[in-house]
Design an enzyme around this catalytic site. Structure first.
Site, PDB file in Angstrom:
ATOM      1  N   GLN A   1       0.998  -1.383   0.188  1.00 30.46           N
ATOM      2  CA  GLN A   1      -0.200   0.156   0.335  1.00 30.46           C
ATOM      3  C   GLN A   1       0.924   0.906  -0.304  1.00 30.46           C
ATOM      4  OE1 GLN A   1      -2.987   0.335   2.920  1.00 30.46           O
ATOM      5  NE2 GLN A   1      -4.116   2.179   2.212  1.00 30.46           N
ATOM      6  N   PHE A   2       1.264   1.654  -0.948  1.00 29.16           N
ATOM      7  CA  PHE A   2       2.002   2.907  -1.081  1.00 29.16           C
ATOM      8  C   PHE A   2       0.722   4.032  -0.787  1.00 29.16           C
ATOM      9  CE2 PHE A   2      -0.674   3.665  -4.825  1.00 29.16           C
ATOM     10  CZ  PHE A   2      -0.580   5.172  -5.052  1.00 29.16           C
ATOM     11  N   THR A   3       0.018   3.573  -0.828  1.00 35.70           N
ATOM     12  CA  THR A   3      -0.588   5.762   0.061  1.00 35.70           C
ATOM     13  C   THR A   3      -0.439   5.888   1.153  1.00 35.70           C
ATOM     14  OG1 THR A   3      -2.611   4.117   0.701  1.00 35.70           O
ATOM     15  CG2 THR A   3      -2.461   5.004  -1.428  1.00 35.70           C
TER      16      THR A   3
END
Length: 150
Positions: free
Chosen positions: A78-80
């Site tokens: 999850q890059f966010t």
């Protein structure tokens, strides 16, 4: 490297309406990676996640780890998690590692966690549009960042 660890009674990941991973009692782990992350970050976080005492013992006290309860885990990239919201209302993801850096570290995280737990780890698919369903048990949610070793 940052993780959001959620104790779950069940969790699953679907891609294009097809379930690709599901667990019962265990942990859903959202993993965010930056360019500066190293194998040392992976070792520290996987050891912490595997041994984090957030499952209840016979007295109802959070005193057992994922290892102790023989629970399962799902790891989802999850890059966010590395979003910056300092300016404006549109988050910036500039700190998140690009796939050529992130994918090998993501895979290494999974391998190390499997070694810690002695079992296969379930996963989503790196970079895919995933639907994650969970029942957060407790609720218990822990956020850890390998850059803040406090």
């Amino acid at each position: 490297m940052k993780v959001v660890v959620q104790r779950v009674s069940k969790a699953s990941v679907s891609i294009a309406n097809e379930k690709v991973a599901s667990i019962a009692n265990g942990l859903l782990i959202l993993l965010g990676i930056v360019d500066e992350d190293t194998f040392e970050d992976i070792q520290w976080l996987t050891r912490k996640v595997a041994n984090l005492r957030i499952f209840e013992d016979e007295n109802g006290i959070m005193n057992r780890s994922l290892i102790d309860v023989d629970g399962d885990a799902i790891v989802v990239s999850q890059f966010t998690l590395h979003a910056s919201t300092k300016k404006g209302n549109r988050p910036s993801y500039i700190k998140a590692a690009k796939p050529d850096v992130a994918i090998p570290l993501y895979e290494q995280f999974i391998t190390e966690l499997e070694a810690q737990l002695g079992k296969k780890i379930h996963t989503g698919q790196f970079g895919a549009d995933m639907q994650v369903e969970l029942i957060n048990d407790g609720p218990v949610t822990i956020i850890m960042d390998s850059k803040n070793l406090e």
